[in-house]
Design a protein around this motif. Structure first.
Motif, PDB file in Angstrom:
ATOM      1  N   VAL A   1       0.830  -1.204   0.000  1.00 41.24           N
ATOM      2  CA  VAL A   1       0.000   0.000   0.000  1.00 41.24           C
ATOM      3  C   VAL A   1       0.865   1.255   0.000  1.00 41.24           C
ATOM      4  N   SER A   2       0.398   2.250  -0.727  1.00 41.43           N
ATOM      5  CA  SER A   2       1.108   3.516  -0.785  1.00 41.43           C
ATOM      6  C   SER A   2       0.132   4.623  -1.134  1.00 41.43           C
ATOM      7  N   GLY A   3       0.665   5.835  -1.228  1.00 39.29           N
ATOM      8  CA  GLY A   3      -0.106   6.974  -1.678  1.00 39.29           C
ATOM      9  C   GLY A   3       0.540   7.584  -2.899  1.00 39.29           C
ATOM     10  N   HIS A   4      -0.031   8.669  -3.377  1.00 37.64           N
ATOM     11  CA  HIS A   4       0.529   9.392  -4.518  1.00 37.64           C
ATOM     12  C   HIS A   4       1.677  10.256  -3.999  1.00 37.64           C
ATOM     13  N   PHE A   5       2.806   9.599  -3.814  1.00 40.65           N
ATOM     14  CA  PHE A   5       3.966  10.210  -3.182  1.00 40.65           C
ATOM     15  C   PHE A   5       5.209   9.813  -3.972  1.00 40.65           C
ATOM     16  N   GLY A   6       6.073  10.801  -4.282  1.00 37.73           N
ATOM     17  CA  GLY A   6       7.245  10.486  -5.098  1.00 37.73           C
ATOM     18  C   GLY A   6       6.774   9.927  -6.418  1.00 37.73           C
ATOM     19  N   ASN A   7       7.254   8.739  -6.753  1.00 44.43           N
ATOM     20  CA  ASN A   7       6.665   7.965  -7.846  1.00 44.43           C
ATOM     21  C   ASN A   7       6.367   6.574  -7.323  1.00 44.43           C
TER      22      ASN A   7
END
Length: 300
Positions: A131-137
């Motif tokens: 899971v991640s967010g719209h962060f960095g790439n």
């Protein structure tokens, strides 16, 4: 509304989608004709200085920043918005660089305690939800893991523009495992992949109408429970991950954090939200402030 009027509006919308996609495709093709480093820097500058302001993304980023950090100086909020837009542009063209970007990420070594947990789970056939967010790439880590032999799928939300959506989906497919559209059919494929012991990527940081509100950067944000629900239902590890853009603007640190302990849906969802919030506080320029993350304050 009359049938004729509805038909005209539908045709107008379809024409608008078609024309806007022509512009996007033309821009992508021009950028891809450039050497890799130049293309990434150029697209970052175009989104920062032209597309972002014209499309209202800069204004939205500033609105979100004012809402979350009202005590921050206006010059600092402007700086964060500027760098955010630049990162959005870079991320966009990196993800369309179907050969160059994965090739570069193949030389990247993921770090963090979650890497060992992923390796152990894969060896014994236990599913993993990254899971991640719209962060960095966010695709950087997926590409790095695919290069190490993992067949990592993804779940995506259909774009409103069907012409753009068609080639957008193809770009995601070039990074590795299968991709599934949100909805009944896509979820069925997503679940099968999990049951087979696969690994899947979920981005959880966009507003979901009707979802419970969780604290995100000090304000309630409606957040989907699906990541935690799937993890508990299929005994999958839930691992937060990030592709952190480095100061050169081109390379990444790909990090897999420690798995979130299995407990209950609400606690686990708050845990992944806290993980992302910590990243945003440490490096706010890398998060996509352009989304309507806190819609309830004005849009619902």
């Amino acid at each position: 509304m009359s049938a004729d009027r509805a038909k005209k509006q539908g045709l107008t919308r379809k024409t608008g989608h078609y024309l806007s996609n022509l512009v996007i495709v033309g821009l992508i093709r021009l950028a891809l004709a450039l050497p890799y480093k130049m293309r990434v820097r150029t697209m970052g500058a175009i989104v920062e200085r032209v597309i972002g302001p014209l499309a209202g993304y800069r204004a939205r980023a500033l609105e979100n920043l004012d809402f979350i950090w009202p005590d921050l100086s206006s010059s600092r909020r402007a700086e964060i918005a500027t760098r955010c837009l630049n990162n959005v542009g870079r991320t966009f063209i990196e993800n369309y660089s179907a050969r160059d970007f994965p090739r570069r990420m193949a030389h990247n070594t993921p770090t963090g305690p979650g890497l060992e947990a992923l390796e152990t789970a894969a060896a014994k056939g236990q599913p993993v939800i990254l899971v991640s967010g719209h962060f960095g790439n966010y695709e950087a880590t997926r590409a790095a893991l695919v290069a190490r032999g993992y067949n990592i799928g993804g779940l995506y939300r259909d774009m409103k523009n069907p012409y753009f959506n068609a080639h957008y989906v193809k770009t995601m497919e070039t990074f590795g495992g299968p991709v599934f559209a949100q909805g009944r059919k896509g979820t069925a494929g997503f679940v099968r992949h999990l049951k087979d012991g696969g690994q899947l990527v979920l981005l959880f940081d966009q507003h979901v109408f009707g979802a419970p509100a969780f604290d995100f950067l000090g304000q309630p944000a409606n957040t989907a429970l699906s990541a935690a629900e799937l993890a508990l239902r299929y005994n999958a590890l839930l691992i937060p991950f990030y592709g952190v853009r480095q100061p050169d603007g081109l390379s990444f640190e790909t990090v897999l954090e420690a798995p979130v302990p299995a407990s209950d849906v609400m606690q686990m969802t708050q845990a992944i939200t806290d993980s992302l919030a910590a990243r945003v506080r440490d490096d706010p320029e890398q998060w996509f402030w352009v989304h309507r993350r806190w819609r309830p304050r004005s849009d619902t």
